[in-house]
Design a protein around this motif. Structure first.
Motif, PDB file in Angstrom:
ATOM      1  N   ASP A  37      66.857  32.125  33.134  1.00  0.00           N
ATOM      2  CA  ASP A  37      67.021  30.858  33.852  1.00  0.00           C
ATOM      3  C   ASP A  37      65.705  30.436  34.506  1.00  0.00           C
ATOM      4  O   ASP A  37      65.259  31.031  35.486  1.00  0.00           O
ATOM      5  N   ALA A  45      72.543  24.682  45.621  1.00  0.00           N
ATOM      6  CA  ALA A  45      72.412  26.041  45.097  1.00  0.00           C
ATOM      7  C   ALA A  45      71.783  26.080  43.726  1.00  0.00           C
ATOM      8  O   ALA A  45      71.335  27.128  43.280  1.00  0.00           O
ATOM      9  N   ILE A  46      71.771  24.956  43.031  1.00  0.00           N
ATOM     10  CA  ILE A  46      71.216  24.973  41.680  1.00  0.00           C
ATOM     11  C   ILE A  46      69.733  25.264  41.729  1.00  0.00           C
ATOM     12  O   ILE A  46      68.985  24.538  42.368  1.00  0.00           O
ATOM     13  N   PRO A  47      69.309  26.302  41.034  1.00  0.00           N
ATOM     14  CA  PRO A  47      67.863  26.543  41.018  1.00  0.00           C
ATOM     15  C   PRO A  47      67.229  25.560  40.042  1.00  0.00           C
ATOM     16  O   PRO A  47      67.449  25.648  38.845  1.00  0.00           O
ATOM     17  N   VAL A  59      77.108  29.925  40.985  1.00  0.00           N
ATOM     18  CA  VAL A  59      75.809  29.435  41.424  1.00  0.00           C
ATOM     19  C   VAL A  59      75.617  29.529  42.941  1.00  0.00           C
ATOM     20  O   VAL A  59      74.519  29.827  43.416  1.00  0.00           O
ATOM     21  N   THR A  60      76.705  29.312  43.718  1.00  0.00           N
ATOM     22  CA  THR A  60      76.510  29.423  45.170  1.00  0.00           C
ATOM     23  C   THR A  60      76.289  30.876  45.573  1.00  0.00           C
ATOM     24  O   THR A  60      75.487  31.170  46.468  1.00  0.00           O
ATOM     25  N   GLY A 111      65.053  27.893  36.258  1.00  0.00           N
ATOM     26  CA  GLY A 111      65.221  27.411  37.629  1.00  0.00           C
ATOM     27  C   GLY A 111      65.125  28.551  38.627  1.00  0.00           C
ATOM     28  O   GLY A 111      64.481  28.444  39.666  1.00  0.00           O
ATOM     29  N   VAL A 112      65.778  29.662  38.286  1.00  0.00           N
ATOM     30  CA  VAL A 112      65.718  30.850  39.156  1.00  0.00           C
ATOM     31  C   VAL A 112      64.277  31.311  39.296  1.00  0.00           C
ATOM     32  O   VAL A 112      63.807  31.661  40.380  1.00  0.00           O
ATOM     33  N   GLN A 148      62.295  29.250  41.758  1.00  0.00           N
ATOM     34  CA  GLN A 148      62.633  29.386  43.167  1.00  0.00           C
ATOM     35  C   GLN A 148      62.346  30.763  43.736  1.00  0.00           C
ATOM     36  O   GLN A 148      62.390  30.944  44.943  1.00  0.00           O
ATOM     37  N   ALA A 154      76.778  21.598  48.586  1.00  0.00           N
ATOM     38  CA  ALA A 154      76.382  23.006  48.506  1.00  0.00           C
ATOM     39  C   ALA A 154      76.093  23.397  47.066  1.00  0.00           C
ATOM     40  O   ALA A 154      75.123  24.094  46.783  1.00  0.00           O
ATOM     41  N   LEU A 155      76.931  22.941  46.154  1.00  0.00           N
ATOM     42  CA  LEU A 155      76.706  23.252  44.746  1.00  0.00           C
ATOM     43  C   LEU A 155      75.362  22.721  44.295  1.00  0.00           C
ATOM     44  O   LEU A 155      74.588  23.406  43.619  1.00  0.00           O
ATOM     45  N   LEU A 156      75.099  21.478  44.657  1.00  0.00           N
ATOM     46  CA  LEU A 156      73.834  20.880  44.247  1.00  0.00           C
ATOM     47  C   LEU A 156      72.657  21.615  44.873  1.00  0.00           C
ATOM     48  O   LEU A 156      71.635  21.822  44.229  1.00  0.00           O
ATOM     49  N   GLN A 163      74.980  33.088  43.573  1.00  0.00           N
ATOM     50  CA  GLN A 163      73.653  33.400  43.054  1.00  0.00           C
ATOM     51  C   GLN A 163      72.596  32.999  44.057  1.00  0.00           C
ATOM     52  O   GLN A 163      71.652  33.760  44.322  1.00  0.00           O
ATOM     53  N   ALA A 164      72.763  31.829  44.642  1.00  0.00           N
ATOM     54  CA  ALA A 164      71.777  31.375  45.623  1.00  0.00           C
ATOM     55  C   ALA A 164      71.705  32.345  46.794  1.00  0.00           C
ATOM     56  O   ALA A 164      70.622  32.675  47.285  1.00  0.00           O
TER      57      ALA A 164
END
Lengths: 326, 283, 334
Positions: C214, A262-264, C187-188, C216-217, C220, A258-260, C190-191
């Motif tokens: 960020d 969730a990483i954007p 991060v979870t 990455g954000v 996505q 899940a952590l992986l 945040q997602a």
């Protein structure tokens, strides 16, 4: 096979919550935040262990227990063959030279009223490193080592930017010549471009000084960059522990997945997404059985009352999950 | 995280300019001290010499501040009195400042029973109004300069203790304290060499106001007959003795009163200026 | 026909300080169409937060707009009085901030704060409560009814941010400015929040301006990106195009500064530090740190020019800036 520099066994630390006088009279059991609850791992000399987890997982508390900034409630911390948990403060002094820390907030990690040079001189003086005559030169060398210039010694912390202050903190930690460096979120408060500079600095210092490092962060990307091994923590326990390439290529625990997910990422994702719902449970009322079960998409009956132990599923790869996929 | 201060690149080191308030206040004080030291030069009168032919003369070329009800030159007595009042004021705050700051810092850092003990002492002393307690102690010990110092010393330290303790309570959670502990620095070193200097600015600023308070207290004690004894030219005593003659010779009481005001303003300017000065480059 | 959406035209924000005038935002021009999601990317001091605050008229004095215009649905916002602005804020343009704890009132319950945001039309309390619960559910708060009487400090960071979103969405704004809304969150979480934002945006056809550091954000979440440095927009492009082929050395440098979980290649940090915002003059502000800068980069005002369809760059050498995700310098032959 040489002895690992650091061996941690069943480390536990809780912080009792204050009780109201009424509860004390009624003899309600004292509640506590179970920050670290039975953690064990080894770190070999020269290796870097990345400790990863989200807020409340206990990684910072664990780091401070290793440095004996907190007194663990239970467990052992064997540093070069000596259990630090057993030692009292005067005996710990020589070990403080051998393990140092770099912290997160560049704006509060330096005494604002002390010039950088005098802070470093003080550290050298307190530990009796070098002679008073050659200490200024050592200070100059330390500053250069972290990418600053010797004339910077005359400046106060307020005259530096965040990234530069972190460099000073690193210099201060290195001043005593440690073998182990615990870095607790050292780049989280920095801008992206400065983060990269400090990460490369840590990389270079590790190489030139042969440091053993414990790198604590919530950011898996940064951990990946610096770590040889990675331990993922959740609510006070290690749920997965493997060499970095193995963990990122073949994660086994649903929380790691899940952590992986969730990483954007800037690049396109290469792995299946695992989504978890809800929020982490409280560290005061820890769920029975597997702590992760309230949020776990793979949970079965067993997970509700049986605590999974870390078991080896591949060479060097340990997972604490009943349903870990092979 | 993204405050403007954090966004600016490091400023070049600025020379520490002396703030104008501090300069003005310091000048005023130096002038007063200088005048007091040069009193034998500036005036030929004897502060204790009585001249019953010259009672309550208004200010004139011969007597700049006039004379009091014993014929003594008021200007001379104000100058000589400056030495007394300033000496008592400065001496009286030294012990409270030093002891209070250290007690507050230690209490704030150690917490637990040490903190509780110090704070209970503070509470006890706070329970009684400042003046009342000082008067009571002086009344018990007897009048005189030394006893004033003792009385103020026993009572006045609590403000400094509270101020410094507050700063230390907040600062002890800053990361540099954690880092220094990890470096094996002793608690004494952390508290006295790091936390205390950082906690001093508010206490230093209050120090100046406190000196003014002590001057007033000394004057009040003199007024009540509990402090410095007559015929010493202490300003409070002068005000007390001159009070009866407000309508016939206002200068006898007013001039020493103006002197108190002057000294008070000077010290407050110094105090405020100190706050600016104590800020280190970059703060 | 009034131009729809939000248009920022040559916006300049200056802050007089004791050391001189800080030009926090220098001639920023961008536009957001209705229903579009756009990111403002930059580091500390880039001016991205100031730009948002200037748009909704929330600049702290002495900061003030000294040039340029902000037009919302054709109306110029610059000359508006405070009462007029209050009508636009909330229903027209809404803003969420980074730290939800300081944005929520600690002494009011969640229900009270969300209900306050509902349009002022008088409805019976039962109806308003129903609307509050619906909003809380909409932003993904489980057990919404039980949370009504909770206070902000009893909720987690993620939940507080969701409550902020609920408050903001109560007015169904046309444009949402989100200033680092997930930076303080795990991060979870945040997602999850970003997913909610995307869903709500699609559902309500709302424009979104997401301020973040960020990358990455950005990748996505949004369709278009504006990269800011030292108060200026230095690159403006559709997301895919920006990452496939950045056309400004700063953008390329940023992309190469972000470590990735899947690649262990070396980072190529941008050397040096951002410039002192006092005394920014002509010429490219990034030149001192740029691997391909030359004498011409230091002179004159460098405009934002189109280098491809919908892709703008403020680099005189946009054509030589390198390809995707290089480990190494940003420069490459075209």
């Amino acid at each position: 096979m040489p002895e690992p520099l650091l061996r941690v066994r069943n480390l536990a630390k809780s912080f009792p919550l204050p009780r109201s006088p009424l509860d004390a009279v009624r003899r309600c059991p004292c509640e506590a935040v179970h920050a670290v609850d039975g953690v064990s791992f080894d770190v070999a000399r020269g290796r870097t262990l990345g400790l990863v987890g989200e807020s409340g997982c206990g990684k910072s508390t664990l780091g401070r227990c290793l440095l004996r900034l907190y007194r663990p409630d239970a467990g052992e911390v064997w540093f070069d063959g000596v259990d630090l948990v057993r030692l009292e403060e005067p005996d710990l002094r020589p070990y403080r030279k051998r393990m140092q820390v770099v912290l997160q907030d560049p704006y509060s990690s330096l005494d604002p009223r002390q010039t950088v040079g005098s802070a470093l001189l003080e550290v050298l003086g307190v530990h009796g490193i070098g002679s008073p005559a050659d200490r200024p030169e050592r200070v100059a060398r330390l500053l250069t080592q972290v990418g600053l210039r010797p004339p910077d010694a005359r400046k106060y912390p307020g005259e530096f930017s965040g990234g530069q202050r972190q460099r000073v903190s690193i210099a201060r930690a290195l001043a005593v010549g440690p073998e182990l460096l615990v870095a607790d979120e050292p780049v989280s408060a920095l801008d992206v471009s400065i983060q990269a500079q400090i990460l490369d600095l840590l990389l270079e210092l590790r190489r030139s000084l042969g440091l053993t490092m414990i790198f604590i962060s919530h950011d898996l990307r940064v951990v990946r960059y610096l770590s040889d091994d990675v331990a993922v923590m959740y609510l006070g326990k290690v749920v997965e522990h493997a060499p970095a390439p193995e963990l990122f290529a073949r994660p086994r625990h649903p929380y790691t997945l899940a952590l992986l997910s969730a990483i954007p990422e800037v690049d396109e994702p290469v792995r299946p997404t695992v989504e978890i719902l809800g929020e982490p449970s409280s560290a005061v009322h820890v769920p029975p059985g597997c702590r992760f079960h309230p949020r776990c998409p793979w949970k079965v009956e067993r997970c509700l009352h049986e605590v999974p132990q870390l078991r080896e599923v591949a060479p060097g790869h340990r997972v604490a999950c009943h349903e870990a996929r092979a | 995280m993204t405050t403007l201060a954090g966004e600016l690149a490091p400023p070049r080191a600025a020379r520490t300019r002396v703030p104008t308030g501090l300069a003005a206040g310091a000048t005023m004080l130096l002038a007063l001290l200088g005048a007091s030291a040069l009193a034998p030069v500036l005036t030929s009168y004897d502060p204790y010499a009585q001249n019953l032919n010259a009672m309550l003369l208004p200010p004139s070329a011969a007597h700049w501040f006039g004379t009091d009800n014993y014929g003594r030159d008021v200007f001379t007595r104000v100058l000589y009195g400056a030495a007394i009042d300033l000496r008592i004021a400065v001496l009286a705050v030294v012990f409270p400042f030093v002891f209070g700051a250290v007690a507050g810092a230690v209490a704030g850092y150690l917490g637990g029973w040490v903190d509780a003990a110090v704070m209970r002492a503070v509470d006890v002393i706070t329970a009684v109004p400042f003046m009342v307690l000082v008067i009571a102690i002086v009344a018990f010990l007897g009048p005189g300069e030394l006893n004033i110092l003792v009385a103020i010393g026993v009572v006045d330290w609590i403000v400094f203790a509270r101020l410094v303790r507050g700063e230390v309570l907040r600062d002890k959670h800053l990361e540099y304290v954690t880092a220094l502990r990890a470096l094996g620095f002793s608690r004494a070193r952390i508290v006295l060499r790091h936390l205390l200097p950082n906690a001093l600015p508010p206490a230093a600023v209050f120090l100046a106001s406190d000196i003014v308070l002590v001057i007033l207290t000394t004057s009040a004690l003199g007024f009540l007959g509990l402090g410095v004894r007559p015929p010493a030219p202490e300003w409070g005593l002068m005000i007390s003795e001159g009070r009866a003659f407000i309508y016939t010779g206002w200068w006898a009481a007013a001039m020493p009163g103006f002197a108190c005001m002057y000294a008070g303003i000077a010290f407050i300017l110094v105090g405020d200026g100190l706050a600016d000065l104590l800020r280190v480059r970059g703060q | 026909m009034t131009e729809p959406g939000l248009v920022v035209d040559g916006l300049t924000v200056e802050i007089p300080t004791s050391r001189g005038v800080v030009r926090a935002v220098r001639g920023v021009t961008l536009s957001v169409a209705p229903g579009e999601a756009m990111a403002l990317v930059g580091e500390s001091g880039s001016g991205k937060s100031m730009t948002c605050r200037a748009i909704v008229g929330l600049l702290h004095p002495p900061a003030r707009i000294t040039a340029g215009a902000v037009r919302f649905q054709g109306r110029d916002l610059a000359g508006l009085s405070e009462p007029e602005f209050e009508r636009i804020r909330g229903t027209g343009i809404a803003m969420v901030f980074q730290d939800p704890m300081s944005a929520l009132n600690p002494v009011l319950t969640i229900e009270r704060q969300v209900a306050e945001a509902l349009p002022a039309a008088s409805s019976p309390p039962r109806e308003r409560r129903r609307q509050v619960v619906a909003l809380l559910r909409q932003v993904g708060i489980a057990d919404a009814e039980r949370r009504l009487r909770a206070y902000p400090h009893q909720l987690s960071g993620g939940q507080r941010q969701r409550v902020m979103l609920a408050i903001v969405l109560a007015r169904r704004p046309a444009v949402l400015l989100a200033d680092e809304p997930t930076t303080a969150l795990d991060v979870t979480i945040q997602a999850q929040i970003l997913k909610e934002l995307r869903r709500l945006q699609a559902q309500l056809a709302m424009s979104l301006v997401l301020v973040t550091h960020d990358l990455g954000v950005v990748r996505q979440t949004v369709q278009r990106v504006a990269v800011m440095y030292a108060g200026q927009v230095v690159e403006l492009a559709p997301t895919a195009a920006l990452f496939a082929r950045p056309r400004h050395p700063y953008t390329a440098g940023l992309i190469n500064s972000v470590p990735s979980v899947d690649r262990r290649a070396a980072l190529a940090p941008i050397p040096g530090t951002p410039p002192d915002p006092v005394g920014l003059g002509d010429g490219c502000a990034f030149a001192p740190r740029c691997p391909i800068a030359s004498a011409e980069c230091l002179r004159g005002e460098i405009p934002l020019r189109a280098v491809a369809d919908g892709h703008w760059s403020r680099c005189l050498k946009a054509h030589v800036v390198g390809g995707a995700r290089v480990a190494g310098t940003a420069a490459q032959g075209s």
